[in-house]
Design a protein around this motif. Structure first.
Motif, mmCIF file in Angstrom:
data_model
loop_
_atom_site.group_PDB
_atom_site.id
_atom_site.type_symbol
_atom_site.label_atom_id
_atom_site.label_comp_id
_atom_site.label_asym_id
_atom_site.label_seq_id
_atom_site.Cartn_x
_atom_site.Cartn_y
_atom_site.Cartn_z
ATOM 1 N N ARG A 18 9.336 16.906 4.377
ATOM 2 C CA ARG A 18 8.383 15.876 4.744
ATOM 3 C C ARG A 18 7.062 16.496 5.151
ATOM 4 O O ARG A 18 7.019 17.382 5.993
ATOM 5 C CB ARG A 18 8.954 15.079 5.925
ATOM 6 C CG ARG A 18 8.144 13.902 6.334
ATOM 7 C CD ARG A 18 8.192 12.817 5.247
ATOM 8 N NE ARG A 18 7.856 11.505 5.789
ATOM 9 C CZ ARG A 18 6.685 11.192 6.268
ATOM 10 N NH1 ARG A 18 5.744 12.080 6.278
ATOM 11 N NH2 ARG A 18 6.459 9.992 6.745
ATOM 12 N N THR A 19 5.994 16.079 4.499
ATOM 13 C CA THR A 19 4.680 16.489 4.993
ATOM 14 C C THR A 19 3.817 15.272 5.197
ATOM 15 O O THR A 19 4.020 14.227 4.589
ATOM 16 C CB THR A 19 3.933 17.400 4.014
ATOM 17 O OG1 THR A 19 4.375 17.093 2.709
ATOM 18 C CG2 THR A 19 4.143 18.858 4.333
ATOM 19 N N ARG A 20 2.822 15.415 6.028
ATOM 20 C CA ARG A 20 1.895 14.323 6.280
ATOM 21 C C ARG A 20 0.862 14.295 5.177
ATOM 22 O O ARG A 20 0.293 15.310 4.811
ATOM 23 C CB ARG A 20 1.239 14.558 7.634
ATOM 24 C CG ARG A 20 -0.070 13.861 7.815
ATOM 25 C CD ARG A 20 -0.497 13.971 9.237
ATOM 26 N NE ARG A 20 0.159 12.925 9.979
ATOM 27 C CZ ARG A 20 -0.448 12.241 10.954
ATOM 28 N NH1 ARG A 20 -1.657 12.504 11.292
ATOM 29 N NH2 ARG A 20 0.186 11.292 11.595
ATOM 30 N N LYS A 21 0.650 13.102 4.624
ATOM 31 C CA LYS A 21 -0.340 12.976 3.557
ATOM 32 C C LYS A 21 -1.680 12.502 4.088
ATOM 33 O O LYS A 21 -2.723 12.939 3.692
ATOM 34 C CB LYS A 21 0.170 11.994 2.483
ATOM 35 C CG LYS A 21 1.251 12.582 1.612
ATOM 36 C CD LYS A 21 2.089 11.490 0.949
ATOM 37 C CE LYS A 21 3.177 11.027 1.890
ATOM 38 N NZ LYS A 21 3.925 9.862 1.545
ATOM 39 N N LYS A 22 -1.613 11.540 5.009
ATOM 40 C CA LYS A 22 -2.857 10.998 5.533
ATOM 41 C C LYS A 22 -2.971 11.373 7.013
ATOM 42 O O LYS A 22 -2.027 11.788 7.630
ATOM 43 C CB LYS A 22 -2.852 9.469 5.388
ATOM 44 C CG LYS A 22 -2.845 9.008 3.947
ATOM 45 C CD LYS A 22 -2.776 7.497 3.864
ATOM 46 C CE LYS A 22 -1.368 6.972 3.857
ATOM 47 N NZ LYS A 22 -1.228 5.543 4.029
ATOM 48 N N VAL A 104 4.030 -6.689 4.912
ATOM 49 C CA VAL A 104 4.216 -5.544 5.816
ATOM 50 C C VAL A 104 5.509 -4.796 5.504
ATOM 51 O O VAL A 104 5.585 -3.578 5.647
ATOM 52 C CB VAL A 104 4.153 -5.945 7.312
ATOM 53 C CG1 VAL A 104 2.775 -6.376 7.693
ATOM 54 C CG2 VAL A 104 5.168 -6.989 7.675
ATOM 55 N N ILE A 105 6.530 -5.539 5.040
ATOM 56 C CA ILE A 105 7.776 -4.857 4.686
ATOM 57 C C ILE A 105 7.547 -3.940 3.479
ATOM 58 O O ILE A 105 8.023 -2.805 3.450
ATOM 59 C CB ILE A 105 8.892 -5.879 4.409
ATOM 60 C CG1 ILE A 105 9.269 -6.589 5.723
ATOM 61 C CG2 ILE A 105 10.109 -5.211 3.803
ATOM 62 C CD1 ILE A 105 10.339 -7.627 5.596
ATOM 63 N N ASN A 107 4.711 -2.549 2.701
ATOM 64 C CA ASN A 107 3.965 -1.397 3.240
ATOM 65 C C ASN A 107 4.895 -0.355 3.830
ATOM 66 O O ASN A 107 4.669 0.837 3.722
ATOM 67 C CB ASN A 107 3.000 -1.861 4.334
ATOM 68 C CG ASN A 107 1.712 -2.397 3.759
ATOM 69 O OD1 ASN A 107 1.380 -2.120 2.606
ATOM 70 N ND2 ASN A 107 0.994 -3.172 4.541
ATOM 71 N N ASP A 108 5.960 -0.821 4.472
ATOM 72 C CA ASP A 108 6.889 0.105 5.111
ATOM 73 C C ASP A 108 7.809 0.811 4.142
ATOM 74 O O ASP A 108 8.171 1.961 4.346
ATOM 75 C CB ASP A 108 7.772 -0.647 6.116
ATOM 76 C CG ASP A 108 7.065 -0.833 7.434
ATOM 77 O OD1 ASP A 108 5.893 -0.461 7.513
ATOM 78 O OD2 ASP A 108 7.700 -1.341 8.365
ATOM 79 N N TYR A 109 8.242 0.073 3.111
ATOM 80 C CA TYR A 109 9.324 0.623 2.306
ATOM 81 C C TYR A 109 8.893 1.240 0.987
ATOM 82 O O TYR A 109 9.595 2.116 0.481
ATOM 83 C CB TYR A 109 10.396 -0.448 2.052
ATOM 84 C CG TYR A 109 11.250 -0.658 3.270
ATOM 85 C CD1 TYR A 109 12.358 0.147 3.501
ATOM 86 C CD2 TYR A 109 10.926 -1.622 4.217
ATOM 87 C CE1 TYR A 109 13.129 -0.018 4.626
ATOM 88 C CE2 TYR A 109 11.690 -1.796 5.349
ATOM 89 C CZ TYR A 109 12.794 -0.989 5.554
ATOM 90 O OH TYR A 109 13.540 -1.146 6.675
ATOM 91 N N ALA A 110 7.765 0.788 0.401
ATOM 92 C CA ALA A 110 7.341 1.355 -0.874
ATOM 93 C C ALA A 110 6.720 2.720 -0.597
ATOM 94 O O ALA A 110 5.770 2.827 0.167
ATOM 95 C CB ALA A 110 6.341 0.438 -1.556
ATOM 96 N N GLU A 111 7.280 3.758 -1.195
ATOM 97 C CA GLU A 111 6.776 5.088 -0.880
ATOM 98 C C GLU A 111 5.633 5.515 -1.778
ATOM 99 O O GLU A 111 4.743 6.238 -1.364
ATOM 100 C CB GLU A 111 7.917 6.109 -0.946
ATOM 101 C CG GLU A 111 8.934 5.835 0.144
ATOM 102 C CD GLU A 111 9.843 7.010 0.400
ATOM 103 O OE1 GLU A 111 9.611 8.071 -0.207
ATOM 104 O OE2 GLU A 111 10.783 6.851 1.196
ATOM 105 N N ARG A 116 3.974 0.273 -4.511
ATOM 106 C CA ARG A 116 3.431 -0.634 -3.502
ATOM 107 C C ARG A 116 2.505 -1.650 -4.160
ATOM 108 O O ARG A 116 2.612 -2.848 -3.919
ATOM 109 C CB ARG A 116 2.678 0.174 -2.444
ATOM 110 C CG ARG A 116 2.288 -0.641 -1.228
ATOM 111 C CD ARG A 116 1.650 0.212 -0.141
ATOM 112 N NE ARG A 116 2.530 1.261 0.316
ATOM 113 C CZ ARG A 116 2.218 2.556 0.286
ATOM 114 N NH1 ARG A 116 1.037 2.927 -0.161
ATOM 115 N NH2 ARG A 116 3.076 3.458 0.709
#
Ligand code: HEM
Ligand code: SF4
Ligand code: FES
Lengths: 147, 251
Positions: A18-22, A104-105, A107-111, A116
Protein backbone atom coordinates in the motif's frame (compact mmCIF):
# COMPACT_ATOMS: atom_id res chain seq x y z
CA UNK A 1 26.30 -8.46 5.05
CA UNK A 2 26.60 -6.71 1.72
CA UNK A 3 26.50 -2.96 1.61
CA UNK A 4 23.37 -1.50 0.16
CA UNK A 5 24.10 1.16 -2.41
CA UNK A 6 22.04 4.28 -2.90
CA UNK A 7 20.25 2.98 -5.98
CA UNK A 8 19.49 -0.39 -4.44
CA UNK A 9 18.06 1.42 -1.48
CA UNK A 10 15.74 3.31 -3.79
CA UNK A 11 14.53 0.09 -5.31
CA UNK A 12 13.80 -1.35 -1.90
CA UNK A 13 11.17 1.28 -1.37
CA UNK A 14 8.45 -0.76 -2.97
CA UNK A 15 4.85 0.00 -3.74
CA UNK A 16 3.16 -3.11 -2.37
CA UNK A 17 1.05 -3.62 -0.36
CA UNK A 18 0.00 0.00 0.00
CA UNK A 19 1.30 3.41 -0.90
CA UNK A 20 -0.28 6.81 -0.65
CA UNK A 21 -1.22 8.27 -4.00
CA UNK A 22 -2.66 11.60 -3.01
CA UNK A 23 -1.92 13.96 -0.18
CA UNK A 24 -4.32 16.04 1.87
CA UNK A 25 -4.99 19.20 -0.06
CA UNK A 26 -3.48 22.31 1.41
CA UNK A 27 -5.69 24.70 -0.53
CA UNK A 28 -7.48 25.87 2.60
CA UNK A 29 -10.51 26.79 0.54
CA UNK A 30 -13.55 24.69 1.28
CA UNK A 31 -15.73 23.20 -1.40
CA UNK A 32 -19.06 23.44 0.25
CA UNK A 33 -20.83 20.90 -1.96
CA UNK A 34 -19.88 18.16 0.49
CA UNK A 35 -21.26 20.20 3.37
CA UNK A 36 -24.59 20.76 1.63
CA UNK A 37 -24.73 17.08 0.66
CA UNK A 38 -24.15 16.19 4.30
CA UNK A 39 -26.91 18.50 5.53
CA UNK A 40 -29.24 17.25 2.79
CA UNK A 41 -28.75 13.62 3.90
CA UNK A 42 -29.94 14.52 7.39
CA UNK A 43 -32.82 16.78 6.34
CA UNK A 44 -34.13 14.40 3.70
CA UNK A 45 -33.71 11.47 6.09
CA UNK A 46 -35.80 13.28 8.69
CA UNK A 47 -38.61 13.95 6.19
CA UNK A 48 -38.39 10.44 4.80
CA UNK A 49 -39.13 8.97 8.21
CA UNK A 50 -42.63 10.48 8.00
CA UNK A 51 -43.14 10.10 4.27
CA UNK A 52 -41.96 6.50 3.96
CA UNK A 53 -43.51 5.20 7.19
CA UNK A 54 -46.79 6.93 6.30
CA UNK A 55 -46.62 5.52 2.79
CA UNK A 56 -45.87 2.00 3.98
CA UNK A 57 -48.67 2.03 6.57
CA UNK A 58 -51.26 3.24 4.09
CA UNK A 59 -50.20 0.93 1.28
CA UNK A 60 -49.42 -2.23 3.25
CA UNK A 61 -51.03 -2.16 6.69
CA UNK A 62 -54.10 -0.03 7.35
CA UNK A 63 -57.59 -0.87 6.26
CA UNK A 64 -57.09 -4.15 4.37
CA UNK A 65 -53.50 -3.24 3.50
CA UNK A 66 -51.80 -4.59 0.43
CA UNK A 67 -54.81 -6.76 -0.55
CA UNK A 68 -56.93 -3.80 -1.55
CA UNK A 69 -54.37 -2.13 -3.83
CA UNK A 70 -55.42 -1.92 -7.46
CA UNK A 71 -55.60 0.65 -10.23
CA UNK A 72 -58.74 2.18 -8.75
CA UNK A 73 -57.16 2.59 -5.32
CA UNK A 74 -54.18 4.45 -6.75
CA UNK A 75 -56.39 6.54 -8.99
CA UNK A 76 -58.52 7.44 -5.98
CA UNK A 77 -55.56 8.65 -3.96
CA UNK A 78 -54.01 10.59 -6.80
CA UNK A 79 -57.25 12.46 -7.34
CA UNK A 80 -56.14 14.49 -4.35
CA UNK A 81 -53.30 17.01 -4.81
CA UNK A 82 -52.23 16.22 -1.24
CA UNK A 83 -51.23 12.63 -2.02
CA UNK A 84 -49.67 13.62 -5.34
CA UNK A 85 -47.48 16.14 -3.51
CA UNK A 86 -46.68 13.51 -0.87
CA UNK A 87 -45.62 11.00 -3.48
CA UNK A 88 -43.70 13.57 -5.49
CA UNK A 89 -41.72 14.66 -2.44
CA UNK A 90 -41.12 11.07 -1.46
CA UNK A 91 -39.89 10.24 -4.95
CA UNK A 92 -37.47 13.15 -5.16
CA UNK A 93 -36.17 12.97 -1.63
CA UNK A 94 -35.65 9.19 -1.60
CA UNK A 95 -34.12 9.24 -5.05
CA UNK A 96 -31.66 12.05 -4.32
CA UNK A 97 -30.92 10.68 -0.84
CA UNK A 98 -30.27 7.18 -2.18
CA UNK A 99 -28.22 8.51 -5.09
CA UNK A 100 -26.00 10.60 -2.86
CA UNK A 101 -25.67 7.67 -0.46
CA UNK A 102 -24.53 5.41 -3.29
CA UNK A 103 -22.21 8.15 -4.55
CA UNK A 104 -20.23 8.14 -1.31
CA UNK A 105 -20.25 4.34 -1.23
CA UNK A 106 -18.78 4.27 -4.75
CA UNK A 107 -16.15 6.79 -3.63
CA UNK A 108 -15.20 4.39 -0.87
CA UNK A 109 -15.19 1.14 -2.74
CA UNK A 110 -14.14 1.84 -6.34
CA UNK A 111 -10.37 1.68 -6.35
CA UNK A 112 -9.63 2.66 -9.93
CA UNK A 113 -10.57 6.03 -11.39
CA UNK A 114 -12.16 4.38 -14.42
CA UNK A 115 -14.34 2.10 -12.32
CA UNK A 116 -15.39 5.01 -10.16
CA UNK A 117 -16.29 7.13 -13.19
CA UNK A 118 -18.40 4.47 -14.90
CA UNK A 119 -20.19 3.37 -11.75
CA UNK A 120 -21.16 6.97 -11.11
CA UNK A 121 -22.32 7.43 -14.71
CA UNK A 122 -24.50 4.35 -14.33
CA UNK A 123 -25.83 5.67 -11.01
CA UNK A 124 -26.60 9.17 -12.31
CA UNK A 125 -28.20 7.86 -15.52
CA UNK A 126 -30.44 5.40 -13.73
CA UNK A 127 -31.53 7.82 -11.03
CA UNK A 128 -32.20 10.49 -13.67
CA UNK A 129 -34.43 8.03 -15.56
CA UNK A 130 -36.35 7.06 -12.42
CA UNK A 131 -36.81 10.71 -11.42
CA UNK A 132 -38.06 11.78 -14.87
CA UNK A 133 -40.34 8.77 -15.35
CA UNK A 134 -41.76 9.00 -11.82
CA UNK A 135 -42.37 12.72 -12.06
CA UNK A 136 -43.98 12.28 -15.47
CA UNK A 137 -46.37 9.63 -14.15
CA UNK A 138 -47.36 11.67 -11.11
CA UNK A 139 -48.13 14.76 -13.22
CA UNK A 140 -49.76 13.11 -16.23
CA UNK A 141 -51.60 10.23 -14.57
CA UNK A 142 -54.97 9.71 -16.27
CA UNK A 143 -57.59 7.80 -14.21
CA UNK A 144 -59.71 7.27 -17.33
CA UNK A 145 -57.15 4.84 -18.77
CA UNK A 146 -58.83 2.09 -16.75
CA UNK A 147 -62.19 2.49 -18.47
CA UNK B 1 13.04 -18.27 33.82
CA UNK B 2 16.69 -18.30 32.92
CA UNK B 3 18.13 -18.07 29.48
CA UNK B 4 20.88 -20.63 28.90
CA UNK B 5 23.57 -19.00 26.85
CA UNK B 6 24.96 -21.89 24.80
CA UNK B 7 21.77 -23.30 23.29
CA UNK B 8 20.44 -22.11 19.92
CA UNK B 9 17.78 -19.44 20.30
CA UNK B 10 14.94 -21.55 18.91
CA UNK B 11 15.24 -24.12 21.70
CA UNK B 12 15.19 -21.61 24.45
CA UNK B 13 11.48 -20.92 24.47
CA UNK B 14 10.66 -21.85 28.06
CA UNK B 15 7.29 -23.47 28.64
CA UNK B 16 6.37 -23.66 32.26
CA UNK B 17 3.48 -25.27 34.11
CA UNK B 18 1.43 -22.13 34.50
CA UNK B 19 1.79 -21.29 30.83
CA UNK B 20 -0.33 -22.38 27.91
CA UNK B 21 0.43 -22.44 24.21
CA UNK B 22 -1.44 -20.19 21.83
CA UNK B 23 -1.06 -19.62 18.10
CA UNK B 24 -0.11 -16.17 16.92
CA UNK B 25 -0.50 -15.68 13.18
CA UNK B 26 1.48 -12.69 12.01
CA UNK B 27 1.18 -10.98 8.64
CA UNK B 28 4.84 -10.99 7.62
CA UNK B 29 6.28 -8.79 4.91
CA UNK B 30 9.90 -8.30 3.98
CA UNK B 31 10.43 -6.79 0.54
CA UNK B 32 14.04 -8.00 0.53
CA UNK B 33 12.85 -11.59 0.77
CA UNK B 34 9.44 -11.73 -0.91
CA UNK B 35 7.44 -8.99 -2.64
CA UNK B 36 4.24 -10.52 -1.27
CA UNK B 37 3.08 -10.42 2.33
CA UNK B 38 2.11 -13.74 3.90
CA UNK B 39 0.94 -15.28 7.16
CA UNK B 40 3.30 -17.03 9.54
CA UNK B 41 2.14 -18.98 12.59
CA UNK B 42 4.03 -19.11 15.87
CA UNK B 43 3.33 -21.32 18.87
CA UNK B 44 3.76 -19.07 21.86
CA UNK B 45 3.73 -19.95 25.56
CA UNK B 46 1.81 -17.30 27.48
CA UNK B 47 0.59 -16.81 30.99
CA UNK B 48 -2.63 -15.36 32.30
CA UNK B 49 -1.69 -11.72 32.61
CA UNK B 50 0.29 -11.49 29.38
CA UNK B 51 -0.46 -8.79 26.87
CA UNK B 52 -0.16 -9.38 23.15
CA UNK B 53 3.07 -7.36 23.24
CA UNK B 54 4.55 -10.00 25.57
CA UNK B 55 3.67 -12.70 23.04
CA UNK B 56 5.32 -10.70 20.26
CA UNK B 57 8.41 -10.26 22.43
CA UNK B 58 8.46 -13.99 23.08
CA UNK B 59 8.50 -14.58 19.32
CA UNK B 60 11.14 -11.96 18.62
CA UNK B 61 13.44 -12.88 21.51
CA UNK B 62 13.17 -16.68 21.41
CA UNK B 63 11.88 -17.78 17.99
CA UNK B 64 12.48 -15.33 15.16
CA UNK B 65 14.55 -12.22 15.70
CA UNK B 66 13.60 -10.89 12.28
CA UNK B 67 10.02 -10.16 13.34
CA UNK B 68 9.69 -6.38 13.22
CA UNK B 69 7.29 -4.14 15.08
CA UNK B 70 7.40 -0.80 16.85
CA UNK B 71 7.05 -0.40 20.58
CA UNK B 72 8.55 1.84 23.16
CA UNK B 73 6.80 2.47 26.45
CA UNK B 74 4.94 -0.87 26.58
CA UNK B 75 2.30 0.82 28.74
CA UNK B 76 -0.12 2.55 26.39
CA UNK B 77 1.54 5.95 26.52
CA UNK B 78 3.78 6.40 23.49
CA UNK B 79 1.39 5.26 20.76
CA UNK B 80 3.96 3.13 18.90
CA UNK B 81 2.32 -0.26 18.73
CA UNK B 82 -1.11 0.14 17.18
CA UNK B 83 -1.82 -2.95 15.08
CA UNK B 84 -4.75 -4.81 13.61
CA UNK B 85 -5.47 -7.59 16.09
CA UNK B 86 -8.13 -10.12 15.18
CA UNK B 87 -9.36 -7.60 12.64
CA UNK B 88 -9.62 -4.57 14.91
CA UNK B 89 -7.10 -1.86 15.74
CA UNK B 90 -5.65 -2.11 19.23
CA UNK B 91 -2.41 -1.35 21.07
CA UNK B 92 -0.49 -4.62 21.47
CA UNK B 93 0.64 -3.40 24.89
CA UNK B 94 -2.93 -2.90 26.11
CA UNK B 95 -4.82 -6.03 25.02
CA UNK B 96 -4.51 -9.19 27.07
CA UNK B 97 -4.00 -12.46 25.21
CA UNK B 98 -6.62 -14.10 27.42
CA UNK B 99 -9.23 -11.90 25.71
CA UNK B 100 -8.14 -12.83 22.19
CA UNK B 101 -8.76 -16.58 21.89
CA UNK B 102 -6.30 -19.36 21.12
CA UNK B 103 -5.49 -18.17 17.63
CA UNK B 104 -4.64 -14.51 17.29
CA UNK B 105 -4.31 -12.73 13.96
CA UNK B 106 -1.87 -9.82 13.94
CA UNK B 107 -1.57 -7.47 10.95
CA UNK B 108 -0.14 -4.00 10.35
CA UNK B 109 -2.66 -1.14 10.56
CA UNK B 110 -4.46 -0.66 7.25
CA UNK B 111 -4.24 2.16 4.74
CA UNK B 112 -0.58 3.09 5.18
CA UNK B 113 2.30 1.58 3.21
CA UNK B 114 3.83 -1.42 4.97
CA UNK B 115 7.61 -1.13 5.30
CA UNK B 116 8.30 -4.41 7.07
CA UNK B 117 6.09 -6.83 8.99
CA UNK B 118 4.03 -4.70 11.38
CA UNK B 119 5.85 -1.46 10.63
CA UNK B 120 4.07 1.02 8.38
CA UNK B 121 5.10 4.37 6.94
CA UNK B 122 3.49 6.85 9.33
CA UNK B 123 4.53 9.92 7.34
CA UNK B 124 1.16 10.47 5.54
CA UNK B 125 -0.53 10.30 8.94
CA UNK B 126 1.78 12.93 10.41
CA UNK B 127 1.40 15.02 7.27
CA UNK B 128 -2.36 15.25 7.83
CA UNK B 129 -1.65 16.15 11.48
CA UNK B 130 0.71 18.97 10.47
CA UNK B 131 -1.79 20.25 7.91
CA UNK B 132 -4.28 21.32 10.61
CA UNK B 133 -1.65 23.49 12.37
CA UNK B 134 -1.38 21.68 15.69
CA UNK B 135 0.01 24.60 17.70
CA UNK B 136 -1.35 27.61 19.53
CA UNK B 137 -2.30 30.47 17.22
CA UNK B 138 -2.97 33.84 18.85
CA UNK B 139 -3.86 37.37 17.81
CA UNK B 140 -2.83 40.58 19.48
CA UNK B 141 -0.08 41.31 21.91
CA UNK B 142 1.74 38.74 23.97
CA UNK B 143 0.38 38.69 27.50
CA UNK B 144 2.90 39.37 30.27
CA UNK B 145 1.80 36.31 32.25
CA UNK B 146 0.30 32.90 31.64
CA UNK B 147 -2.73 32.55 29.39
CA UNK B 148 -5.33 31.65 31.98
CA UNK B 149 -8.38 29.54 31.33
CA UNK B 150 -11.39 28.61 33.45
CA UNK B 151 -12.01 24.99 34.40
CA UNK B 152 -15.15 24.94 32.21
CA UNK B 153 -13.25 26.30 29.22
CA UNK B 154 -10.62 23.63 29.68
CA UNK B 155 -13.27 20.91 30.01
CA UNK B 156 -14.60 21.83 26.56
CA UNK B 157 -11.68 20.11 24.80
CA UNK B 158 -10.39 17.85 27.60
CA UNK B 159 -11.27 14.67 25.73
CA UNK B 160 -9.24 15.46 22.62
CA UNK B 161 -6.11 16.38 24.60
CA UNK B 162 -5.70 12.69 25.46
CA UNK B 163 -4.58 11.62 21.97
CA UNK B 164 -1.27 9.74 21.78
CA UNK B 165 -1.12 9.75 17.96
CA UNK B 166 -1.12 5.98 17.61
CA UNK B 167 -3.10 6.15 14.33
CA UNK B 168 -5.48 3.39 15.42
CA UNK B 169 -8.48 5.59 14.58
CA UNK B 170 -7.36 6.87 11.18
CA UNK B 171 -6.33 3.41 9.99
CA UNK B 172 -9.62 1.91 11.22
CA UNK B 173 -11.60 4.29 9.01
CA UNK B 174 -13.02 2.71 5.83
CA UNK B 175 -13.01 6.12 4.13
CA UNK B 176 -9.26 6.49 4.75
CA UNK B 177 -8.55 2.97 3.46
CA UNK B 178 -9.57 3.98 -0.02
CA UNK B 179 -9.00 7.72 0.02
CA UNK B 180 -5.44 8.76 0.80
CA UNK B 181 -6.34 12.40 0.77
CA UNK B 182 -8.90 12.23 3.59
CA UNK B 183 -7.49 13.97 6.66
CA UNK B 184 -8.69 11.13 8.87
CA UNK B 185 -10.05 11.06 12.44
CA UNK B 186 -6.76 11.84 14.22
CA UNK B 187 -6.17 15.10 12.34
CA UNK B 188 -9.73 16.16 13.18
CA UNK B 189 -9.25 15.22 16.84
CA UNK B 190 -6.04 17.27 16.89
CA UNK B 191 -7.83 20.22 15.27
CA UNK B 192 -10.69 19.89 17.75
CA UNK B 193 -8.22 20.23 20.59
CA UNK B 194 -7.33 23.75 19.37
CA UNK B 195 -10.63 24.84 17.79
CA UNK B 196 -12.40 24.53 21.15
CA UNK B 197 -9.54 25.97 23.22
CA UNK B 198 -10.57 29.42 24.52
CA UNK B 199 -6.94 30.61 24.38
CA UNK B 200 -6.57 29.89 20.69
CA UNK B 201 -7.51 32.28 17.89
CA UNK B 202 -6.92 29.96 14.93
CA UNK B 203 -10.32 28.22 14.92
CA UNK B 204 -11.53 29.90 11.72
CA UNK B 205 -8.35 28.94 9.90
CA UNK B 206 -8.53 25.30 11.00
CA UNK B 207 -12.26 25.00 10.30
CA UNK B 208 -11.62 26.25 6.78
CA UNK B 209 -8.89 23.61 6.30
CA UNK B 210 -11.28 20.88 7.43
CA UNK B 211 -14.12 22.27 5.29
CA UNK B 212 -12.17 20.87 2.36
CA UNK B 213 -13.57 18.23 0.03
CA UNK B 214 -11.31 15.77 1.86
CA UNK B 215 -12.09 17.15 5.28
CA UNK B 216 -14.77 16.44 7.88
CA UNK B 217 -17.56 15.93 5.34
CA UNK B 218 -15.96 12.69 4.21
CA UNK B 219 -16.79 11.20 7.62
CA UNK B 220 -19.68 8.75 7.36
CA UNK B 221 -20.29 8.22 11.07
CA UNK B 222 -19.05 4.63 10.98
CA UNK B 223 -17.73 4.82 14.59
CA UNK B 224 -14.74 2.54 13.80
CA UNK B 225 -12.46 5.30 15.10
CA UNK B 226 -14.22 5.61 18.44
CA UNK B 227 -14.10 1.85 18.86
CA UNK B 228 -10.39 1.74 18.01
CA UNK B 229 -9.14 4.57 20.23
CA UNK B 230 -7.05 3.16 23.10
CA UNK B 231 -7.52 6.37 25.07
CA UNK B 232 -11.30 6.10 24.95
CA UNK B 233 -11.60 9.42 23.14
CA UNK B 234 -15.09 10.02 21.71
CA UNK B 235 -13.58 10.47 18.25
CA UNK B 236 -16.80 10.43 16.22
CA UNK B 237 -18.36 12.93 18.62
CA UNK B 238 -15.38 15.26 18.20
CA UNK B 239 -15.74 15.04 14.41
CA UNK B 240 -19.45 15.83 14.65
CA UNK B 241 -18.68 18.83 16.86
CA UNK B 242 -16.32 20.18 14.22
CA UNK B 243 -19.04 19.68 11.56
CA UNK B 244 -21.52 21.50 13.77
CA UNK B 245 -19.09 24.36 14.32
CA UNK B 246 -18.72 24.66 10.54
CA UNK B 247 -22.47 24.76 9.98
CA UNK B 248 -23.32 27.20 12.75
CA UNK B 249 -20.30 29.48 12.69
CA UNK B 250 -20.88 33.12 12.02
CA UNK B 251 -19.57 34.92 8.94
C1 HEM C 1 -36.38 6.38 6.57
C2 HEM C 1 -35.70 7.45 6.77
C3 HEM C 1 -34.23 7.60 6.46
C4 HEM C 1 -33.33 8.21 7.28
C5 HEM C 1 -33.62 8.85 8.65
C6 HEM C 1 -32.05 8.17 6.63
C7 HEM C 1 -30.89 8.77 7.15
C8 HEM C 1 -29.65 8.69 6.56
C9 HEM C 1 -28.47 9.41 6.99
C10 HEM C 1 -28.41 10.39 8.17
C11 HEM C 1 -27.45 9.06 6.18
C12 HEM C 1 -26.01 9.56 6.24
C13 HEM C 1 -25.12 8.68 7.04
C14 HEM C 1 -23.77 9.33 7.24
O1 HEM C 1 -23.16 9.79 6.26
O2 HEM C 1 -23.32 9.43 8.36
C15 HEM C 1 -27.95 8.09 5.24
C16 HEM C 1 -27.21 7.44 4.28
C17 HEM C 1 -27.75 6.67 3.27
N1 HEM C 1 -29.09 6.44 3.02
FE1 HEM C 1 -30.62 7.01 4.20
N2 HEM C 1 -32.16 7.53 5.42
C18 HEM C 1 -33.49 7.16 5.27
C19 HEM C 1 -34.04 6.50 4.18
C20 HEM C 1 -33.32 6.03 3.10
C21 HEM C 1 -33.92 5.45 1.89
C22 HEM C 1 -35.42 5.30 1.61
C23 HEM C 1 -32.87 5.08 1.09
C24 HEM C 1 -32.89 4.43 -0.28
C25 HEM C 1 -33.48 5.02 -1.30
C26 HEM C 1 -31.63 5.42 1.79
C27 HEM C 1 -30.36 5.20 1.29
C28 HEM C 1 -29.19 5.63 1.89
C29 HEM C 1 -27.86 5.31 1.43
C30 HEM C 1 -27.50 4.43 0.22
C31 HEM C 1 -26.97 5.95 2.30
C32 HEM C 1 -25.43 5.91 2.28
C33 HEM C 1 -24.98 4.94 3.32
C34 HEM C 1 -23.58 5.19 3.76
O3 HEM C 1 -23.14 6.36 3.81
O4 HEM C 1 -22.90 4.21 4.11
N3 HEM C 1 -31.94 6.01 2.98
N4 HEM C 1 -29.30 7.89 5.47
S1 SF4 D 1 -7.61 9.69 18.70
FE1 SF4 D 1 -7.20 7.77 19.83
S2 SF4 D 1 -6.94 6.22 18.18
FE2 SF4 D 1 -6.71 8.22 17.21
S3 SF4 D 1 -4.49 8.62 17.19
FE3 SF4 D 1 -5.35 9.60 19.07
S4 SF4 D 1 -5.12 8.04 20.68
FE4 SF4 D 1 -4.84 6.96 18.73
S1 FES E 1 4.32 0.53 23.37
FE1 FES E 1 3.84 2.60 23.88
S2 FES E 1 1.71 2.62 23.52
FE2 FES E 1 2.15 0.51 23.32
Amino acid sequence: MTAVTETQQDRLVIEAPRTRKKRPSQSGRGTNFEMYAWIFMRMSGLLLVFLVLGHLSIMLLLDGGVQRINFGFVAGRWASPFWRTWDLMQLWLAQLHGTNGLRVIINDYAERDGTRFWLKMLLYTSSFLVLVLGTLVIFTFDPDLAG
Amino acid sequence: MTVVEDRPAAEQAPVEDHQRIITVKVRRYDPEVDPEANWQSFQVPVEKGDRLLDALHQIKWYQDGSLSFRRSCAHGVCGSDAMRINGVNRLACKVLVKDLGDEILVEPIKGLAVLKDLIVDMEPFFEAFRAIKPFLITDGREPTRERLQSAEDRERFEDTTKCIMCAACTTACPVFWNDDAYFGPQAIVAAHRFIFDSRDDGAEERLEILNDKEGVWRCRTTFNCTDACPRGIQVTKAIQEVKRALIFRRG
